[in-house]
Scaffold this motif. Structure first.
Motif, short mmCIF file in Angstrom:
data_model
loop_
_atom_site.label_atom_id
_atom_site.label_comp_id
_atom_site.label_asym_id
_atom_site.label_seq_id
_atom_site.Cartn_x
_atom_site.Cartn_y
_atom_site.Cartn_z
N ASP A 147 0.81 -1.21 0.00
CA ASP A 147 0.00 0.00 0.00
C ASP A 147 0.85 1.27 0.00
O ASP A 147 0.33 2.36 0.18
CB ASP A 147 -0.93 0.02 1.22
CG ASP A 147 -0.18 -0.10 2.53
OD1 ASP A 147 -0.84 -0.08 3.58
OD2 ASP A 147 1.06 -0.20 2.50
N GLY A 148 2.15 1.13 -0.21
CA GLY A 148 3.00 2.31 -0.26
C GLY A 148 3.23 2.96 1.08
O GLY A 148 3.70 4.09 1.15
N LYS A 149 2.91 2.26 2.17
CA LYS A 149 3.04 2.85 3.50
C LYS A 149 4.49 3.22 3.80
O LYS A 149 4.77 4.31 4.27
CB LYS A 149 2.52 1.88 4.55
CG LYS A 149 2.65 2.41 5.96
CD LYS A 149 2.15 1.40 6.97
CE LYS A 149 3.00 0.15 6.97
NZ LYS A 149 2.56 -0.82 8.00
N GLU A 150 5.41 2.30 3.49
CA GLU A 150 6.80 2.57 3.81
C GLU A 150 7.33 3.75 3.00
O GLU A 150 8.09 4.57 3.50
CB GLU A 150 7.65 1.33 3.55
CG GLU A 150 7.32 0.17 4.47
CD GLU A 150 7.45 0.55 5.93
OE1 GLU A 150 8.41 1.27 6.26
OE2 GLU A 150 6.60 0.16 6.73
N LEU A 182 14.80 8.59 16.92
CA LEU A 182 14.62 7.22 16.46
C LEU A 182 15.57 6.34 17.24
O LEU A 182 16.79 6.55 17.24
CB LEU A 182 14.91 7.11 14.96
CG LEU A 182 14.65 5.74 14.33
CD1 LEU A 182 13.16 5.44 14.31
CD2 LEU A 182 15.20 5.67 12.91
N VAL A 183 15.02 5.35 17.95
CA VAL A 183 15.81 4.47 18.80
C VAL A 183 15.45 3.03 18.49
O VAL A 183 14.67 2.74 17.58
CB VAL A 183 15.57 4.79 20.29
CG1 VAL A 183 16.02 6.20 20.62
CG2 VAL A 183 14.08 4.61 20.64
N GLU A 195 13.26 -0.58 15.17
CA GLU A 195 13.22 0.88 15.25
C GLU A 195 11.90 1.36 15.85
O GLU A 195 10.83 0.81 15.57
CB GLU A 195 13.39 1.49 13.85
CG GLU A 195 14.74 1.18 13.23
CD GLU A 195 14.58 0.58 11.87
OE1 GLU A 195 13.60 -0.17 11.66
OE2 GLU A 195 15.45 0.82 11.01
N ALA A 196 12.00 2.42 16.66
CA ALA A 196 10.82 3.01 17.28
C ALA A 196 11.02 4.52 17.41
O ALA A 196 12.14 4.99 17.65
CB ALA A 196 10.56 2.41 18.67
N ASP A 197 9.95 5.26 17.18
CA ASP A 197 9.96 6.71 17.34
C ASP A 197 9.62 7.09 18.77
O ASP A 197 8.71 6.50 19.38
CB ASP A 197 8.96 7.36 16.39
CG ASP A 197 9.40 7.29 14.94
OD1 ASP A 197 10.55 7.67 14.65
OD2 ASP A 197 8.60 6.84 14.09
N PHE A 212 8.29 2.02 14.46
CA PHE A 212 8.45 2.72 13.19
C PHE A 212 7.82 1.94 12.04
O PHE A 212 7.17 2.52 11.17
CB PHE A 212 9.95 2.94 12.93
CG PHE A 212 10.24 3.59 11.61
CD1 PHE A 212 10.00 4.94 11.42
CD2 PHE A 212 10.76 2.85 10.55
CE1 PHE A 212 10.27 5.53 10.19
CE2 PHE A 212 11.02 3.45 9.33
CZ PHE A 212 10.78 4.79 9.14
N GLN A 213 7.99 0.63 12.04
CA GLN A 213 7.48 -0.18 10.95
C GLN A 213 6.00 -0.51 11.09
O GLN A 213 5.34 -0.84 10.11
CB GLN A 213 8.28 -1.51 10.86
CG GLN A 213 9.76 -1.33 10.55
CD GLN A 213 10.01 -0.92 9.12
OE1 GLN A 213 9.13 -1.00 8.27
NE2 GLN A 213 11.24 -0.48 8.84
#
Length: 237
Positions: A147-150, A182-183, A195-197, A212-213
């Motif tokens: 769906d183009g999310k990334e 971003l950690v 990864e996490a914001d 993040f993902q």
């Protein structure tokens, strides 16, 4: 004067009633039956509805997800599975019912997608055995983002051609973690790091994070001791 009578073969002993310390014969006490304790069996919990459907699948990183859904959200869960590239498995026998009882309960988002938490690989493998053989090889493949999310997330981060690592805030020290950083965080012991914001700084050196993902998953809290830092030259996959 009469002589005292002593017991002898010709003069048997006279049997006198035994006296208590109160001066009269003790009364016989009736033995009353002891009360029988009543054992009350615990009632099974009825708060949670029974599982009607299980959703499971691998995400883009090959991470296993799985959850059960009650009958009232089963139809929406099937639609979410098709959107998310996951598998839906009706709970129709004891084997699947037993597995569902060890999974977390899922949730349907207003967007139509589903909250399907991380699960152990062993549970995922057990669920996969209940799929038709023709679908098992497919179930071993990570889902492909369609769906183009990334792409949209990368553009929102100011990515462009290889500039994502420049635009993203990747602190080089734990004292510099702030909103927007971003950690890396883990979902539990033995799990990988992802990864996490950072979306909020909390008291006592705790941080509210968002994967993040997987932005559809709920935000979560981690103390600074459970957060890892990315290398400054980290490149997004």
């Amino acid at each position: 004067m009469h002589a005292a009578a002593y017991p002898s073969p010709s003069n048997p002993a006279v049997s006198l009633p035994r006296l208590s310390i109160l001066g009269h014969p003790p009364k016989a006490q009736a033995l009353l039956p002891l009360p029988v304790p009543t054992i009350t069996k615990p009632k099974p919990a009825t708060d949670a509805p029974p599982a009607a459907l299980v959703l499971f699948g691998l995400d883009e990183r090959g991470k296993a997800h799985g959850a059960w859904f009650p009958q009232e959200t089963a139809e929406a869960a099937v639609a979410a599975a098709e959107t998310m590239g996951m598998f839906s498995l009706p709970v129709e026998d004891d084997a699947v019912r037993s597995l569902a009882g060890q999974l977390p309960q899922g949730k349907i988002f207003p967007s139509g997608k589903a909250f399907v938490p991380f699960v152990k690989a062993s549970f995922y493998d057990a669920l996969m055995t209940h799929l038709p053989e023709s679908e098992r090889d497919w179930a071993r493949q990570p889902v492909q983002a369609s769906d183009g999310k990334e792409a949209s997330r990368t553009e929102a981060a100011g990515a462009g051609a290889g500039t994502a690592t420049v635009q993203r805030d990747k602190p080089e020290d734990w004292s510099k973690i702030n909103v927007g950083s971003l950690v890396l965080a883990s979902d539990g012991p033995g799990d990988g790091w992802y990864e996490a914001d950072v979306v909020e700084v909390l008291p006592d050196e705790k941080f509210k994070l968002r994967w993040f993902q997987w932005p559809d998953l709920p935000d979560f809290v981690r103390p600074v001791t459970d957060i890892a830092l990315l290398h400054p030259r980290h490149q997004f996959a």
